[in-house]
Enzyme design. Structure first.
Site, PDB file in Angstrom:
ATOM      1  N   ASP A  96     -13.870   3.677  -1.887  1.00 44.76           N
ATOM      2  CA  ASP A  96     -13.696   2.689  -0.829  1.00 44.76           C
ATOM      3  C   ASP A  96     -13.011   1.477  -1.450  1.00 44.76           C
ATOM      4  O   ASP A  96     -12.458   1.565  -2.547  1.00 44.76           O
ATOM      5  CB  ASP A  96     -15.051   2.330  -0.206  1.00 44.76           C
ATOM      6  CG  ASP A  96     -14.915   1.732   1.190  1.00 44.76           C
ATOM      7  OD1 ASP A  96     -14.474   0.570   1.295  1.00 44.76           O
ATOM      8  OD2 ASP A  96     -15.264   2.408   2.165  1.00 44.76           O
ATOM      9  N   HIS A 148      -9.372   1.477   3.708  1.00 46.34           N
ATOM     10  CA  HIS A 148     -10.490   1.410   2.755  1.00 46.34           C
ATOM     11  C   HIS A 148     -10.066   1.957   1.388  1.00 46.34           C
ATOM     12  O   HIS A 148     -10.832   2.668   0.727  1.00 46.34           O
ATOM     13  CB  HIS A 148     -11.703   2.182   3.278  1.00 46.34           C
ATOM     14  CG  HIS A 148     -12.449   1.444   4.344  1.00 46.34           C
ATOM     15  ND1 HIS A 148     -13.028   0.203   4.144  1.00 46.34           N
ATOM     16  CD2 HIS A 148     -12.711   1.777   5.632  1.00 46.34           C
ATOM     17  CE1 HIS A 148     -13.621  -0.196   5.266  1.00 46.34           C
ATOM     18  NE2 HIS A 148     -13.436   0.734   6.188  1.00 46.34           N
ATOM     19  N   ASP A 211     -11.483   5.694   8.950  1.00 43.83           N
ATOM     20  CA  ASP A 211     -11.976   4.634   9.827  1.00 43.83           C
ATOM     21  C   ASP A 211     -11.399   3.275   9.445  1.00 43.83           C
ATOM     22  O   ASP A 211     -10.946   3.056   8.334  1.00 43.83           O
ATOM     23  CB  ASP A 211     -13.505   4.573   9.763  1.00 43.83           C
ATOM     24  CG  ASP A 211     -14.023   4.199   8.379  1.00 43.83           C
ATOM     25  OD1 ASP A 211     -13.485   4.743   7.398  1.00 43.83           O
ATOM     26  OD2 ASP A 211     -14.939   3.375   8.268  1.00 43.83           O
ATOM     27  N   GLU A 212     -11.418   2.366  10.401  1.00 40.41           N
ATOM     28  CA  GLU A 212     -11.199   0.934  10.177  1.00 40.41           C
ATOM     29  C   GLU A 212      -9.898   0.614   9.448  1.00 40.41           C
ATOM     30  O   GLU A 212      -9.827  -0.294   8.632  1.00 40.41           O
ATOM     31  CB  GLU A 212     -12.396   0.331   9.420  1.00 40.41           C
ATOM     32  CG  GLU A 212     -13.687   0.436  10.223  1.00 40.41           C
ATOM     33  CD  GLU A 212     -14.895  -0.099   9.481  1.00 40.41           C
ATOM     34  OE1 GLU A 212     -15.824  -0.567  10.147  1.00 40.41           O
ATOM     35  OE2 GLU A 212     -14.927  -0.036   8.227  1.00 40.41           O
TER      36      GLU A 212
END
Length: 258
Positions: A96, A148, A211-212
């Protein structure tokens, strides 16, 4: 597709566990341990007749190593606890913005420069997988892409959508650094890396996060915007789908389902 059902019978003279598989027998033994009781005379097993099978096939726990690195003894203790309550999937989060947490022999800069000093060697990963397997627990790895990805970009900034100085984040959050999905050399890098990681984990599944991704770095890049127009991609969501399909094909060659 794991067969985990069992029958357990405890009476005055014997304990019997019947199961189609060793994993079913392991589940029965865990239930038996929960039947231990005691009185003034000592310990005993409570009488019982139990027929048991899972309600849910996937009973998982996620451990995020980049956010807070858990050493080997904590991982093993957690696997013991998972077995006790019959959980069967450990989702091991590897990379991450805060760190890349396993050894890479193909790109050693990842664990040397992007781990913050906390990572498992490949030998230790094999030890964890074996320890989990003995308890009927599978391990699914995750490397979050294309967002990430600050840890990966700290070691290899040339993969980034925007050229800047990258360093590991020291807190949780959503950050803009994103791998550039328009460069063929980036897919060659990820092919080599993901093939290595896939070879360490025997499970059928491989998680790629996804994600994100704020898309802000993609919007700032003239070359990426030009690429999107040339390929008829009207949004960063469509561009991420383009990226995901490439990653899916890479992992399919290693026999993995994303």
């Amino acid at each position: 597709n794991m067969e985990e059902s069992y029958e357990l019978e405890v009476d005055d003279s014997k304990i019997s566990i019947k199961a189609e598989t060793d994993i079913g027998a392991i589940r029965g033994l865990e239930t038996l341990l929960q039947l231990i009781a005691s009185d003034q005379k000592g310990f005993y097993f409570k009488g019982a007749t139990i027929q048991d099978s899972p309600r849910f096939a996937w009973r998982g726990l996620l451990i995020s190593q980049p956010y807070h690195f858990m050493p080997m003894e904590v991982i093993k203790r957690t696997l013991d606890a998972m077995a006790m309550v019959k959980m069967n999937v450990l989702h091991l989060y590897i990379s991450d913005d805060q760190g890349y947490t396993i050894e890479s022999k193909v790109f050693p800069k990842l664990h040397q420069q992007a781990s913050g000093g906390n990572y498992f060697t490949q030998v230790q990963i094999a030890e964890i997988i074996d320890y989990a397997d003995q308890r009927g627990i599978r391990i699914v790895p995750e490397i979050d892409l294309p967002g990430h990805s600050t840890a990966i970009l700290t070691a290899f900034p040339e993969l980034a959508s925007i050229q800047r100085d990258y360093k590991l984040q020291d807190h949780w959050g959503v950050f803009d650094p994103t791998i550039n999905p328009t460069k063929e050399k980036n897919y060659r890098f990820l092919d080599t890396l993901l093939t290595e990681v896939a070879s360490l984990f025997p499970d059928h599944y491989f998680h790629i996060g996804g994600d994100e991704n704020t898309g802000k770095d993609w919007a700032k890049s003239d070359s990426i915007q030009t690429f999107m127009k040339a390929h008829g991609l009207s949004s960063t969501v469509e561009l991420q789908n383009y990226f995901n399909k490439h990653i899916q094909l890479i992992l399919q060659r290693s026999g993995k389902t994303v």
